[in-house]
Write an enzyme that holds these catalytic residues in place. Sequence first.
Site, mmCIF file in Angstrom:
data_model
loop_
_atom_site.group_PDB
_atom_site.id
_atom_site.type_symbol
_atom_site.label_atom_id
_atom_site.label_comp_id
_atom_site.label_asym_id
_atom_site.label_seq_id
_atom_site.Cartn_x
_atom_site.Cartn_y
_atom_site.Cartn_z
ATOM 1 N N LYS A 187 -4.650 -56.045 -15.356
ATOM 2 C CA LYS A 187 -5.562 -56.674 -14.416
ATOM 3 C C LYS A 187 -7.059 -56.240 -14.773
ATOM 4 O O LYS A 187 -7.935 -56.607 -14.066
ATOM 5 C CB LYS A 187 -5.245 -56.315 -13.013
ATOM 6 C CG LYS A 187 -3.901 -57.019 -12.481
ATOM 7 C CD LYS A 187 -3.769 -56.942 -11.148
ATOM 8 C CE LYS A 187 -2.362 -57.453 -10.824
ATOM 9 N NZ LYS A 187 -1.996 -58.196 -9.349
ATOM 10 N N LYS B 295 6.334 -79.645 12.309
ATOM 11 C CA LYS B 295 7.286 -78.655 12.362
ATOM 12 C C LYS B 295 8.815 -79.336 11.595
ATOM 13 O O LYS B 295 8.995 -80.241 12.040
ATOM 14 C CB LYS B 295 7.647 -78.306 13.849
ATOM 15 C CG LYS B 295 8.678 -77.034 13.966
ATOM 16 C CD LYS B 295 8.928 -76.754 15.333
ATOM 17 C CE LYS B 295 10.173 -75.802 15.397
ATOM 18 N NZ LYS B 295 10.683 -75.577 16.838
ATOM 19 N N ASN C 17 4.624 -60.844 4.310
ATOM 20 C CA ASN C 17 5.023 -59.488 4.312
ATOM 21 C C ASN C 17 4.882 -58.362 5.173
ATOM 22 O O ASN C 17 4.350 -58.683 6.097
ATOM 23 C CB ASN C 17 4.598 -59.289 2.602
ATOM 24 C CG ASN C 17 3.248 -58.799 2.624
ATOM 25 O OD1 ASN C 17 2.458 -57.925 3.306
ATOM 26 N ND2 ASN C 17 2.531 -59.667 1.631
ATOM 27 N N ASP D 83 2.386 -63.733 -3.467
ATOM 28 C CA ASP D 83 2.348 -64.297 -4.737
ATOM 29 C C ASP D 83 2.353 -65.689 -4.890
ATOM 30 O O ASP D 83 2.077 -66.524 -5.864
ATOM 31 C CB ASP D 83 3.280 -63.618 -5.815
ATOM 32 C CG ASP D 83 2.993 -62.078 -6.191
ATOM 33 O OD1 ASP D 83 1.670 -61.715 -6.103
ATOM 34 O OD2 ASP D 83 3.937 -61.184 -6.149
ATOM 35 N N PHE E 164 -3.843 -51.547 -5.797
ATOM 36 C CA PHE E 164 -2.954 -50.713 -4.941
ATOM 37 C C PHE E 164 -1.741 -51.205 -5.781
ATOM 38 O O PHE E 164 -1.618 -52.554 -6.025
ATOM 39 C CB PHE E 164 -3.095 -51.008 -3.606
ATOM 40 C CG PHE E 164 -3.805 -49.859 -3.008
ATOM 41 C CD1 PHE E 164 -4.935 -49.740 -2.808
ATOM 42 C CD2 PHE E 164 -3.039 -48.804 -2.332
ATOM 43 C CE1 PHE E 164 -5.778 -48.607 -2.334
ATOM 44 C CE2 PHE E 164 -3.686 -47.903 -1.497
ATOM 45 C CZ PHE E 164 -5.135 -47.842 -1.293
ATOM 46 N N LYS F 101 0.044 -52.742 -14.333
ATOM 47 C CA LYS F 101 -0.981 -53.505 -13.445
ATOM 48 C C LYS F 101 -2.433 -53.153 -13.741
ATOM 49 O O LYS F 101 -3.372 -54.057 -13.857
ATOM 50 C CB LYS F 101 -0.822 -53.365 -11.886
ATOM 51 C CG LYS F 101 0.479 -54.149 -11.495
ATOM 52 C CD LYS F 101 0.860 -54.018 -10.175
ATOM 53 C CE LYS F 101 2.297 -54.384 -9.716
ATOM 54 N NZ LYS F 101 2.822 -54.258 -8.514
HETATM 55 N N1 CTP Z 1 -3.396 -58.843 -5.965
HETATM 56 C C1 CTP Z 1 -4.167 -59.681 -5.772
HETATM 57 N N2 CTP Z 1 -3.986 -61.011 -5.724
HETATM 58 C C2 CTP Z 1 -2.557 -61.355 -5.885
HETATM 59 C C3 CTP Z 1 -1.492 -60.208 -5.988
HETATM 60 C C4 CTP Z 1 -1.996 -59.130 -5.897
HETATM 61 O O1 CTP Z 1 -5.499 -59.291 -5.611
HETATM 62 N N3 CTP Z 1 -2.119 -62.650 -6.018
HETATM 63 C C5 CTP Z 1 -3.810 -57.408 -6.005
HETATM 64 C C6 CTP Z 1 -3.316 -56.320 -4.533
HETATM 65 O O2 CTP Z 1 -4.274 -56.582 -3.598
HETATM 66 C C7 CTP Z 1 -3.140 -55.147 -5.284
HETATM 67 C C8 CTP Z 1 -2.876 -55.455 -6.747
HETATM 68 O O3 CTP Z 1 -3.123 -56.780 -7.079
HETATM 69 O O4 CTP Z 1 -4.418 -54.338 -5.362
HETATM 70 C C9 CTP Z 1 -1.231 -55.169 -6.894
HETATM 71 O O5 CTP Z 1 -0.619 -55.984 -6.130
HETATM 72 P P1 CTP Z 1 0.958 -56.356 -6.380
HETATM 73 O O6 CTP Z 1 1.524 -57.215 -5.148
HETATM 74 O O7 CTP Z 1 1.771 -54.912 -6.265
HETATM 75 O O8 CTP Z 1 1.096 -56.837 -7.738
HETATM 76 P P2 CTP Z 1 1.490 -58.271 -8.535
HETATM 77 O O9 CTP Z 1 0.527 -58.434 -9.397
HETATM 78 O O10 CTP Z 1 1.686 -59.111 -7.430
HETATM 79 O O11 CTP Z 1 3.081 -57.813 -9.040
HETATM 80 P P3 CTP Z 1 4.330 -57.924 -8.530
HETATM 81 O O12 CTP Z 1 4.422 -58.708 -7.013
HETATM 82 O O13 CTP Z 1 5.038 -58.613 -9.340
HETATM 83 O O14 CTP Z 1 4.647 -56.506 -8.125
#
Ligand code: CTP
Length: 414
Positions: free
Chosen positions: A349, A295, A215, A285, A331, A345
């Site tokens: 969480k 490859k 990302n 995710d 975050f 979130k």
């Molecule tokens: N986070 C994490 N592990 C993951 C996904 C997210 O620890 N697999 C943590 C990130 O470091 C951040 C928080 O969760 O502090 C929110 O991350 P974000 O990507 O915004 O949330 P998601 O739960 O992945 O939700 P979405 O992608 O659906 O917005």
Amino acid sequence: MKDIQFSMLRNKEIIVGVCGGIAAYKTAELIRMLTRRGANVHVVMTKNAMQFVTPLTFQTLSGNPVIHEMFELFRGSKIGHIALSDIADLLVIAPATANIIGKIANGIADDFLTTMVMATTVPVFFVPSMNTKMWSSKMVQANLHKLRDAGYEMMEPASGDLACGTDGKGRLPTIEEIVERIEDIFTQKDLVGERILVTAGPTMEFIDPVRCITNRSSGKMGYAIAKIAKRRGADVVLVSGETSITLHRTDIPVIRATTACDMLDCVMAHQKESTVVIKTAAVADFRCSNSNCQKIKKKGDTNILNLELEKNPDIIAELCKIKGDRIIVGFAAETENIIEHALDKLKRKNLDLIVANNVAQEGIGFGSEENEVTIIDRSGSTKQVPRLSKDEIAHIILDSVKKLIKKRHRVKTD
Ligand code: CTP
């Protein structure tokens, strides 16, 4: 152009003492960086320093007259070494040669710089640079020991190739590292005793050995938090995804984690010792459930390649299951319904704080130098932080963390 970075050096009077070493040419860049951060710099040169660089260079860069004569007056009338040390907030000696170290350690005051060091009550910061054999000589080491014992600030030289043609310890540290230490000197140490684990940057999931899913996170926000927390006295460990950022500090252990699973392992390995965890990392995710070890080649005329993805562990959610009295900050990088998604979130969480930002907004999105965030706590109360540099945002986030730390102490002692 002024450095847009937030700095504790703004409006500080910094005296830079330059001695006769080849690294004196690097001091020009140090002066430039200090003035960019808002400091008013006065340069004092020893006689030998003038063999390497002319006063005109430093005068041009600092915007102030350069002092090099023992009995020079300050601003035309005042006794120079007293008047200058009276207005100073800090005295930096860079490069500090074996000679100046020896003189000051033994109370010799025979030129403007050494008399000023004797006359000052503000911190004096030595940045030594010399030949590696000189550095390791018993006399220099004994003198350095004396200076440290007397409470002078000191930085170790870096190792590498030296101008005299040898290799070893003795190089002037990078200018960024020197400035970082100067910022330290001016920063209040209000996070001493805290052990803060920070994650930063993107994770990467491999499709094959040359391709990956990642990302746009640059890691700048997380690196700023790690750096400012360290400046404020915390012990910091940084778990970092792939980024191109240099921290300019050698006192923060940086543990590299490429994939989300790597990051989970690193976080779990270090969470026990931490009192606060701040998860700025943008974790992928999903990962490929069948990533190829060779490859992937284009085959025939197929226009479609299907990837099968499986869910990655939610690191912060796993951490919150075993959080104890640790403070956990997440975050939320969103593009719409920012507060609503962030609050969801925070609750889902079981976080203590969440920092929400709109990554779709120009100038504060991925990779930018600035940010604009909303900090939300468990009661749902929000703090709107306007567009500021990431260092300033880091301070404000750490202020919110500090409030929670105080609350935690109050609960413990009640
Ligand atoms: N986070 C994490 N592990 C993951 C996904 C997210 O620890 N697999 C943590 C990130 O470091 C951040 C928080 O969760 O502090 C929110 O991350 P974000 O990507 O915004 O949330 P998601 O739960 O992945 O939700 P979405 O992608 O659906 O917005």
